[in-house]
Design an enzyme around this catalytic site. Structure first.
Site, PDB file in Angstrom:
ATOM      1  N   LYS A  37       0.739  -1.123  -0.672  1.00 17.09           N
ATOM      2  CA  LYS A  37      -0.032  -0.056  -0.112  1.00 17.09           C
ATOM      3  C   LYS A  37       0.331   1.228   0.081  1.00 17.09           C
ATOM      4  O   LYS A  37       1.698   1.681   1.234  1.00 17.09           O
ATOM      5  CB  LYS A  37      -1.047   0.068   1.499  1.00 17.09           C
ATOM      6  CG  LYS A  37      -2.454  -1.254   1.278  1.00 17.09           C
ATOM      7  CD  LYS A  37      -2.806  -1.033   2.350  1.00 17.09           C
ATOM      8  CE  LYS A  37      -3.934  -1.914   2.478  1.00 17.09           C
ATOM      9  NZ  LYS A  37      -5.210  -1.665   3.657  1.00 17.09           N
TER      10      LYS A  37
ATOM     11  N   GLY B 200      10.012  -5.679   8.086  1.00 20.20           N
ATOM     12  CA  GLY B 200       9.492  -6.546   7.912  1.00 20.20           C
ATOM     13  C   GLY B 200       9.227  -7.500   6.867  1.00 20.20           C
ATOM     14  O   GLY B 200      10.000  -8.580   7.118  1.00 20.20           O
TER      15      GLY B 200
END
Length: 411
Positions: A197, A354
């Site tokens: 996103k 991550g």
């Protein structure tokens, strides 16, 4: 380069060293599934212990709402002891009588893990009384938890105001790597930004267009930029409501003379699942019932050609849905090219976040990058240009900075 005290600037022998580390490792059914963070902090703990310091570990685990046995650091300390090949004692609390007795019993070189700091609400509130209770246990404070440096908690920031503060070896390595990447990089600099996103990385993109020479956008967020240019992206993940924002970022990049690289072709499929029938198509040939799930071979080739002409790479976010074959190919091939250029001494490569760490691990290149940060939120906030409380409190200011630089060449 900005200056910080490190372990080179202190004799720890006989000192009680409050050492903030990241022990927040993933665990399933009482078993640690990834000990990377423990391995990262091991050198600092070992150095303090070997030099005769009393290593008193401060750490959080999970998000407890008070004392909870399932969030105890005891099993983590046991695994850390195995990695260190040294005994690691555990105190039943991080402040108060239990902690004070455990610290008082320590001999030079001993290692003690205090219980989860987040068992106390005052930790996250950075409560002065809680900071004072922690500080009572130590003579100096060493912060080796860059991954928690974006949080102004008692053990990650508050202690730096009441005890002399030093960067641990992991923190030192992180700060050196990040300085090489964006603060004082070899140019030209390229940034790869991927992930799903645009909305989660607006600050990041806004900061990067002013700092890098080439911005490579991939993953699901690239679809939003493509759609903003009037391209058909079919059933792909796309934040259509952010078209104006995407156009604004592209305009800002142009004004900053930052080259933006978007996919020119893509790997598409009608279903997002392993082994789904897929095809590579020019970006203008995506079908209305197809999803863009990876960058295509021409885009891979172009991105690799960009890496061959830059000196520094900062990477945050995968270029495709790398978790599912065959949509991992684009990320894997670009990562391999970056690793080869790094090994040849032609590129400084720094990755973090991550999904990025997972993607680089899948590609098998982590050990061949200049540096891969295991810090998620802290790495992202640093890339966004934000000041990190746990780093700022380590910074040496005023005349002391000049003296430290002259005497030790600290980072």
């Amino acid at each position: 380069m900005k200056l910080f005290r490190t372990l080179d600037d202190v004799d720890v022998k006989g000192k009680r060293v409050l050492l903030r580390v990241d022990l927040n490792v993933p665990m399933e059914n009482g078993r640690i599934t990834d000990g990377t963070r423990l391995e990262r902090v091991a050198p600092t703990i070992t150095e303090i212990s070997d030099k005769g310091g009393k290593a008193i570990l401060l750490a959080h685990f999970g998000r407890p709402k008070g004392r909870d046995a399932k969030d105890s650091l005891k099993p983590v300390a046991a695994e850390l002891s195995r990695i260190l090949k040294k005994p690691v004692a555990v105190a039943d609390d991080c402040i108060g009588e239990a902690a004070e007795k455990a610290v008082a019993a320590m001999k030079d070189g001993d290692i003690l893990c205090l219980e989860n700091t987040r068992f106390h609400k005052a930790e996250e509130n950075n409560d002065p009384a809680f900071v004072a209770a922690l500080a009572k246990l130590g003579d100096i404070w060493v912060n080796d938890a860059f991954s928690a440096a974006h949080r102004a908690h008692a053990s990650t920031e508050g202690l730096g105001h009441v005890l002399t503060a030093y960067a641990g070896r992991t923190m030192e390595a992180e700060l050196v790597a990040l300085a090489k990447a964006l603060e004082a990089p070899q140019r030209p600099v390229a940034a790869i930004v991927g992930g799903s996103k645009v909305s989660s990385k607006l600050d990041l993109l806004g900061n990067l267009v002013a700092k890098v020479d080439v911005l490579i956008i991939g993953g699901g967020m690239a679809n939003t930029f493509l759609a903003a240019q009037g391209r058909v992206v079919g059933m792909s993940l796309c934040e259509r409501g952010l078209a104006a924002t995407a156009q604004h970022i592209l305009a800002a990049a142009k004004a900053q003379r930052c080259e933006v690289v978007l996919p020119v072709d893509a790997v598409v499929a009608k279903a997002f699942k392993a082994g789904a029938p897929a095809r590579a198509v020019p970006i203008d040939a995506v079908g209305p019932d197809e999803m863009i799930l990876d960058i295509g071979p021409r885009t891979v080739e172009h991105v690799i050609s960009v890496l061959a002409r830059v000196k520094t790479l900062v990477w945050n976010g995968p270029l495709g849905a790398f978790e599912v074959e065959p949509f991992d190919i684009g990320t894997d091939e670009v990562a391999e090219a970056a690793a080869q250029l790094t090994a040849a001494g032609k590129l400084v490569s720094v990755g973090g976040g991550g999904d990025t760490v997972a993607a680089l691990n899948v590609a098998g290149v982590t050990e061949r990058f200049t540096y891969v940060s295991t810090a998620g939120g802290a790495f992202l906030e640093w890339m966004e240009g934000k000041a990190l409380p746990g780093v700022e409190v380590l910074r040496i200011k005023g005349p002391a900075a000049a003296r430290l630089a002259a005497s030790s060449g600290a980072i």
